[in-house]
Design a protein around this motif. Structure first.
Motif, short mmCIF file in Angstrom:
data_model
loop_
_atom_site.label_atom_id
_atom_site.label_comp_id
_atom_site.label_asym_id
_atom_site.label_seq_id
_atom_site.Cartn_x
_atom_site.Cartn_y
_atom_site.Cartn_z
N ALA A 174 -5.93 0.02 -9.58
CA ALA A 174 -6.13 -0.64 -8.29
C ALA A 174 -6.24 0.49 -7.28
O ALA A 174 -5.62 1.55 -7.47
CB ALA A 174 -4.95 -1.52 -7.94
N ASP A 187 -2.45 1.86 -8.01
CA ASP A 187 -1.77 1.34 -9.19
C ASP A 187 -2.63 1.60 -10.42
O ASP A 187 -3.85 1.78 -10.31
CB ASP A 187 -1.52 -0.17 -9.04
CG ASP A 187 -0.47 -0.67 -10.01
OD1 ASP A 187 0.19 0.17 -10.69
OD2 ASP A 187 -0.29 -1.90 -10.13
N PRO A 198 -5.01 -5.30 -12.52
CA PRO A 198 -5.17 -5.22 -11.06
C PRO A 198 -6.63 -5.22 -10.60
O PRO A 198 -6.90 -5.41 -9.42
CB PRO A 198 -4.49 -3.90 -10.70
CG PRO A 198 -4.46 -3.10 -11.95
CD PRO A 198 -4.45 -4.07 -13.09
#
Ligand code: UTP
Length: 278
Positions: A174, A187, A198
Motif C-alpha cells: 500500500a 504497508d 492492501p
C-alpha cells in the motif's frame, strides 16, 4: 553510484521438478540463454557490473556458466560455432563475479543477509532471475530503478498490477502516490489472501536496497512459512525511513512457474530469436 548486484539463486525450484533435481532452476534456458544470464545482462545494462551470487548446494553450473570452458572453447575455436559464445563472452568481459553460499533455505531475506559480505556498506541491486523482465522500448527495469535511486536515494521495489486471482502469490504494497507510477510504501504484506490485500500492486523480483537493510533483516524474525521474509524487513525500513515502489515499464514473465516460462519462451522466440536478435 550503485555498482553491485546480488543474485539470490539458492532456491530449490521445486515447481520445475524433476528438471531441477540436479540442475539449478536459474540455468533453465529461455530459447538459447539461461535465465540467470538475462538477469546479469540487465544488471550490466544498468551499470551494475559487480555481480554477487548467493548460491547453495547443487548450483555449481551457475558459477561455471560465467567462467571459461577451456575444452569446449578450444574445440570450437575458429569455427562458425564460436559465434554462439558471443553473448556470454561479452557478459564475462563486462562484469566480475563473486559467490557466497546460503547453507539453509531460510528465505529471501536470509539469502540477502548472506550476501552482505559481498556488498559491504553501499546501496545495491537485487535480481531474482526467475522473473524475466523485458523492456523492449525502454531502458531495462534495473536501469529505470537506478535512475530513480539517483533522485530519491532510498530502497526501491519494482511493482506491477496483478489480477485478483494472482494476488496471493506476491508481496503486496500500500502506498502514497508521489508521481505517476511512483509510490511511497506505507504497508506491505507477503502473499495475502486477495480479500485482505492492501492493493493489487505486487512486488516483483527487482530491488534497489540501501545497506541499512542488512541490520534490519538481522532483527527480522522468521515470518510466513518460517522463512526470513525480505518483505517484512522492507516494511520495517519503510516505517523507519523510506521505501519507494516503482511501477516499471516493460513486461515481466514469471519463469519460476511452468506457465510463465512457456510464455517467456514463446515471446523471446518470436520477438528476438526469429528476428535474429537473440
Ligand atoms: P522462490 O519462491 O521462487 O523459491 O524464490 P524457489 O525455491 O526458487 O522455487 P520453488 O518455489 O521451489 O519452485 C524466489 C527467489 O529467491 C531465491 C530463489 O533462488 C529465487 O531466486 N531464494 C529463495 C534463495 O536464494 N534462498 C531462499 O532461502 C529462498
Amino acid at each position: 553510484m550503485i555498482k553491485k548486484c546480488l543474485f539470490p539463486v539458492a532456491g530449490y525450484g521445486t515447481r520445475f521438478l524433476p528438471a531441477t533435481k540436479s540442475m539449478p532452476k536459474e540455468m533453465l534456458p529461455v530459447v538459447n540463454k539461461p535465465l540467470v544470464q538475462y538477469g546479469v545482462e540487465e544488471a550490466i545494462e544498468a551499470g551494475l557490473t559487480e555481480i554477487g551470487l548467493v548460491t547453495g548446494r547443487g548450483k555449481r553450473a551457475i558459477a561455471d556458466h560465467f567462467d571459461v570452458s577451456y575444452e569446449l572453447e578450444h574445440q570450437i575455436a575458429g569455427t562458425s560455432k564460436e559465434q554462439f559464445l558471443d553473448s556470454i563472452r561479452q557478459v564475462m568481459s563486462q562484469a566480475t563475479f563473486s559467490m557466497t553460499r546460503q547453507q539453509e533455505m531460510r528465505g529471501l531475506g536470509d539469502a540477502i543477509l548472506n550476501g552482505r559480505r559481498l556488498i559491504g556498506d553501499e546501496a545495491f541491486g537485487v535480481v531474482l532471475s526467475d522473473d524475466l523482465c523485458i523492456a523492449e522500448d525502454h531502458d531495462g527495469v534495473l536501469a529505470q530503478m537506478v535512475a530513480l535511486y539517483k533522485q530519491f536515494r532510498c530502497s526501491i521495489v519494482a511493482i506491477q498490477e496483478v489480477p485478483e486471482d494472482q494476488i496471493h502469490k506476491f508481496g503486496v504494497i500500500a502506498g502514497e502516490k508521489l508521481k505517476d507510477g511512483i509510490f511511497q510504501v506505507t504497508d506491505m504484506v507477503e502473499k495475502p489472501p486477495a480479500d485482505q490485500a492492501p492493493s493489487n500492486l505486487a512486488i516483483i523480483g527487482r530491488y534497489i536496497l540501501t545497506p541499512d537493510i542488512f541490520e534490519i533483516i538481522e532483527n527480522t524474525p522468521p515470518g510466513k512459512n518460517g522463512e526470513v521474509q525480505l518483505t517484512d524487513a522492507l516494511l520495517a525500513q519503510a516505517k523507519s525511513g523510506c521505501v519507494l515502489a516503482y511501477k516499471f515499464k516493460g513486461t515481466r514473465f514469471d519463469c519460476g512457474s511452468v506457465d510463465g516460462f512457456v510464455e517467456a519462451t514463446n515471446y523471446v522466440y518470436n520477438n528476438f530469436y526469429l528476428k535474429g536478435k537473440a
